[in-house]
Scaffold this motif. Structure first.
Motif, short mmCIF file in Angstrom:
data_model
loop_
_atom_site.label_atom_id
_atom_site.label_comp_id
_atom_site.label_asym_id
_atom_site.label_seq_id
_atom_site.Cartn_x
_atom_site.Cartn_y
_atom_site.Cartn_z
N GLU A 93 1.17 6.75 -2.57
CA GLU A 93 0.61 6.21 -3.81
C GLU A 93 -0.79 5.69 -3.57
O GLU A 93 -1.02 4.97 -2.62
CB GLU A 93 1.48 5.06 -4.33
CG GLU A 93 2.83 5.46 -4.81
CD GLU A 93 3.59 4.28 -5.38
OE1 GLU A 93 2.95 3.31 -5.80
OE2 GLU A 93 4.82 4.34 -5.39
N GLN A 94 -1.70 6.10 -4.42
CA GLN A 94 -3.03 5.52 -4.38
C GLN A 94 -3.10 4.54 -5.54
O GLN A 94 -3.11 4.94 -6.70
CB GLN A 94 -4.10 6.59 -4.52
CG GLN A 94 -4.24 7.44 -3.30
CD GLN A 94 -5.46 8.35 -3.41
OE1 GLN A 94 -5.99 8.58 -4.48
NE2 GLN A 94 -5.90 8.84 -2.27
N THR A 95 -3.10 3.27 -5.21
CA THR A 95 -3.13 2.27 -6.25
C THR A 95 -4.56 1.76 -6.42
O THR A 95 -5.32 1.67 -5.46
CB THR A 95 -2.20 1.08 -5.93
OG1 THR A 95 -2.62 0.51 -4.69
CG2 THR A 95 -0.76 1.54 -5.81
N GLU A 96 -4.88 1.47 -7.64
CA GLU A 96 -6.19 0.90 -7.95
C GLU A 96 -6.20 -0.56 -7.53
O GLU A 96 -5.19 -1.24 -7.64
CB GLU A 96 -6.46 1.00 -9.45
CG GLU A 96 -6.57 2.41 -9.97
CD GLU A 96 -7.82 3.11 -9.50
OE1 GLU A 96 -8.88 2.46 -9.42
OE2 GLU A 96 -7.74 4.31 -9.17
N PRO A 97 -7.34 -1.06 -7.04
CA PRO A 97 -7.40 -2.48 -6.69
C PRO A 97 -7.20 -3.35 -7.93
O PRO A 97 -7.60 -2.97 -9.03
CB PRO A 97 -8.80 -2.68 -6.12
CG PRO A 97 -9.52 -1.39 -6.27
CD PRO A 97 -8.58 -0.36 -6.82
N GLY A 98 -6.57 -4.49 -7.74
CA GLY A 98 -6.37 -5.44 -8.82
C GLY A 98 -7.59 -6.33 -8.99
O GLY A 98 -8.58 -6.21 -8.27
N GLU B 96 -9.90 -7.67 -6.09
CA GLU B 96 -9.61 -6.89 -4.88
C GLU B 96 -10.57 -5.71 -4.78
O GLU B 96 -11.16 -5.29 -5.77
CB GLU B 96 -8.17 -6.35 -4.93
CG GLU B 96 -7.12 -7.41 -5.01
CD GLU B 96 -5.72 -6.85 -5.16
OE1 GLU B 96 -4.78 -7.57 -4.81
OE2 GLU B 96 -5.57 -5.70 -5.62
N GLY B 97 -10.68 -5.16 -3.60
CA GLY B 97 -11.48 -3.97 -3.38
C GLY B 97 -12.91 -4.29 -2.98
O GLY B 97 -13.34 -5.44 -3.01
N LYS C 197 -18.88 -3.66 -5.96
CA LYS C 197 -19.65 -2.59 -6.60
C LYS C 197 -20.80 -3.22 -7.37
O LYS C 197 -20.61 -4.20 -8.08
CB LYS C 197 -18.78 -1.80 -7.59
CG LYS C 197 -17.58 -1.13 -6.98
CD LYS C 197 -17.99 0.12 -6.27
CE LYS C 197 -16.76 0.85 -5.75
NZ LYS C 197 -17.10 2.06 -5.08
#
Length: 98
Positions: A6-11, A14-15, A18
């Motif tokens: 699973e590739q989950t998007e950051p919440g 998180e991440g 940018k």
């Protein structure tokens, strides 16, 4: 055992960071830069946006809850307000201690 990749998007919050472009009134930018100090403008803006998004998610959850279970009673609302007030009081004490 089945493994699912699973590739989950950051919440929220998180991440990796940018860069984006945001336009703000000049007076707001001045006050923000004055207030930022060593924390930096990006950190303050990120914290404010994250708080806003979490508040929006909470409101959406509460609206969904009330649709499914009915409106909160005045007593339930008062209990929640009391819990919130105590939490804010404790947070104020923590900030004073720092």
């Amino acid at each position: 055992m089945l493994m699912v990749d699973e590739q989950t998007e950051p919440g929220i919050g998180e991440g990796p960071a940018k860069a984006i472009s945001v336009s703000l009134p000049e007076g707001t930018v001045r006050a923000l830069r004055d207030s930022a100090g060593g924390r930096g403008v990006s950190a303050i803006v990120a914290a404010a946006v994250e708080e806003h998004l979490r508040n929006q998610a909470t409101l959406a959850y509460l609206e969904e809850y009330e649709r499914e279970h009915g409106a909160f009673t005045p007593a339930e609302k008062q209990e929640a307000a009391d819990v919130w007030a105590r939490a804010e009081e404790r947070e104020g004490q923590w900030r004073e201690a720092v």
